[in-house]
Scaffold this active site. Structure first.
Site, PDB file in Angstrom:
ATOM      1  CG  ASP A  32      37.712  89.933  60.084  1.00  0.00           C
ATOM      2  OD1 ASP A  32      38.899  89.391  59.472  1.00  0.00           O
ATOM      3  OD2 ASP A  32      35.987  89.944  59.988  1.00  0.00           O
ATOM      4  CG  ASP A  66      43.071  81.889  59.492  1.00  0.00           C
ATOM      5  OD1 ASP A  66      43.039  81.108  59.790  1.00  0.00           O
ATOM      6  OD2 ASP A  66      44.012  81.762  58.734  1.00  0.00           O
ATOM      7  CG  LEU A  67      38.367  82.142  64.114  1.00  0.00           C
ATOM      8  CD1 LEU A  67      36.781  82.375  63.622  1.00  0.00           C
ATOM      9  CD2 LEU A  67      38.672  82.850  65.963  1.00  0.00           C
ATOM     10  CB  SER A 137      22.342  79.920  55.975  1.00  0.00           C
ATOM     11  OG  SER A 137      21.966  80.168  54.727  1.00  0.00           O
ATOM     12  CE1 TYR A 161      28.071  79.888  53.883  1.00  0.00           C
ATOM     13  CE2 TYR A 161      25.222  79.637  53.216  1.00  0.00           C
ATOM     14  CZ  TYR A 161      26.371  80.650  54.123  1.00  0.00           C
ATOM     15  OH  TYR A 161      26.289  81.794  55.107  1.00  0.00           O
ATOM     16  CE  LYS A 165      27.006  79.473  57.514  1.00  0.00           C
ATOM     17  NZ  LYS A 165      27.836  80.855  58.535  1.00  0.00           N
ATOM     18  CG  PHE A 191      15.730  83.975  55.232  1.00  0.00           C
ATOM     19  CD1 PHE A 191      14.826  83.240  54.876  1.00  0.00           C
ATOM     20  CD2 PHE A 191      16.210  83.212  56.906  1.00  0.00           C
ATOM     21  CE1 PHE A 191      13.686  81.911  54.786  1.00  0.00           C
ATOM     22  CE2 PHE A 191      14.742  82.246  57.438  1.00  0.00           C
ATOM     23  CZ  PHE A 191      14.341  81.684  56.634  1.00  0.00           C
ATOM     24  CG  LEU A 213      19.517  91.276  43.802  1.00  0.00           C
ATOM     25  CD1 LEU A 213      20.360  91.056  42.008  1.00  0.00           C
ATOM     26  CD2 LEU A 213      18.836  90.552  43.541  1.00  0.00           C
ATOM     27  NE  ARG A 306      23.500  81.500  41.498  1.00  0.00           N
ATOM     28  CZ  ARG A 306      23.474  83.324  42.413  1.00  0.00           C
ATOM     29  NH1 ARG A 306      24.406  83.598  41.836  1.00  0.00           N
ATOM     30  NH2 ARG A 306      22.064  83.449  42.642  1.00  0.00           N
TER      31      ARG A 306
END
Length: 361
Positions: A32, A66-67, A137, A161, A165, A191, A213, A306
């Site tokens: 990470d 870092d990848l 996603s 985004y 994916k 989800f 949220l 949005r």
């Protein structure tokens, strides 16, 4: 037990999945960069493992890296082979994940999410590590006004985004086709994960401003924001607010273990699987449930929609239930309770007396 590499394993989803892997006997190596996570989380993972006396336990390791540094990845794979401890599987969580952030800076999202994935796949191919679980996603689907989304439905993301994916899923399809007797790949299309570990030690705590949220809800409850902004009141839904399939992070974490187990037991293949509860809740329903279960006031107001949002995202999870030894078990009430417990303990460290002054129910 074989060694599993978890890229981005100190993030929200990655950290909970690492606990589930460890508790199922897997050894886990986390890489990470800490760009949007905390090194302290690794210590918390070790504490959770120690607290669980009943589970069979694997070993947990962490490397800050870092990848984008392909040489580092190469070195790690080489070292593990020389130790007689090769990496056999990869669960790829790493990447930028804010829908709003991707709309503001699509170049950054494309550059990061595609390049780090290509580096991981390249090194995996070099060292014959061919089990790959991808953190995909539900944002890749074309929006629908009602009904549950099947894996076969049209993919038309509305934001960069989601586009990254879907692009990675396309890359993975090409990789599989290049050697169908070698690769075992599953795309887990998440989800809306919420909740936190029952210990309250780990949860959703990004460094960047989150548009998710529940982190936003926490700011309102603990007085950091005056009101929760609800984006749109005239969506084509039952109460005019967006409907989402919220899944407890523990259930989502367990789905990764089930997917990895499936790959290990079956022939080379590529699969895409929805991971959700199959139930949809509106933003207003979430506000009501969170307020009731935690006995807190949650003032809110409506603001304009949005860019990049969609009205309805609910999983048809039949394929997951059929193929994986898995099913979602946690209730919405528990999702709200565990989230509140985590935020209370970690984010604002508010006292009970302070909290009582804000309770309304």
């Amino acid at each position: 037990m074989s060694l599993v590499l978890a890229t981005g394993g100190l993030g929200f989803i990655g950290s909970h999945t690492c606990i589930s892997l460890i508790e199922n006997g897997y050894d886990v190596l986390i890489i990470d960069s800490l760009i949007n996570s905390y090194e302290e989380t690794f210590l918390k993972l070790k504490k959770i493992i120690h607290l669980n006396k009943k589970a069979k336990k694997g070993k947990l390791f962490f490397i800050k890296g870092d990848l984008n540094n392909k040489n580092l990845l190469d070195k790690i794979f080489q070292e593990k082979i020389s130790e007689g401890y090769p990496i056999k599987s990869v669960i790829h969580f790493a990447g930028l994940k804010s829908v709003a952030g991707s709309v503001l800076d699509p170049i950054k999202y494309w550059d990061t999410n595609i390049n780090i994935t290509m580096n991981v796949l390249s090194i995996m191919d070099k060292y014959n590590c061919n089990n790959f679980v991808f953190s995909s996603s539900a944002t890749i689907y074309k929006p629908i006004d009602s009904g549950k989304l099947l894996e076969t439905y049209e993919k038309t993301p509305l934001n960069p985004y989601g586009n990254t994916k879907l692009a990675i899923e396309t890359i993975l399809s090409d990789v599989f086709k290049s050697n169908k007797s070698k690769w075992k790949i599953v795309n887990l299309r998440y989800f809306n994960p919420i909740g936190a570990h029952p210990t309250g030690l780990i949860g959703d705590l990004p460094k960047e401003n989150s548009s998710n949220l529940f982190p936003v809800i926490s700011k309102v409850i603990f007085g950091k924001s005056k009101k929760l902004s609800v984006f749109g009141s005239n969506w084509p839904t039952k109460d005019g607010t967006c409907i989402r399939d919220f899944i407890h992070i523990i259930d989502l974490a367990d789905a990764h273990v089930a997917a990895l187990n499936y790959l290990e037991k079956n022939d080379p293949q590529i699969l895409s699987i929805n991971i959700g509860t199959g139930k949809g809740y509106s933003v207003l329903e979430i506000i009501k449930t969170f307020s009731k279960i935690n006995k807190v006031e949650l003032p809110h107001n409506f603001v304009k929609k949005r860019k990049g949002d969609v009205p309805y995202l609910v999983a048809d999870n039949k394929l997951a239930l059929e193929l994986l030894d898995w099913s979602p078990k946690k209730s919405l009430e528990l999702m709200c309770k565990d989230s509140f417990n985590f935020f209370k303990k970690n984010v604002f460290k508010i006292s009970n007396s302070q909290l009582k002054s804000r309770k309304s129910i």
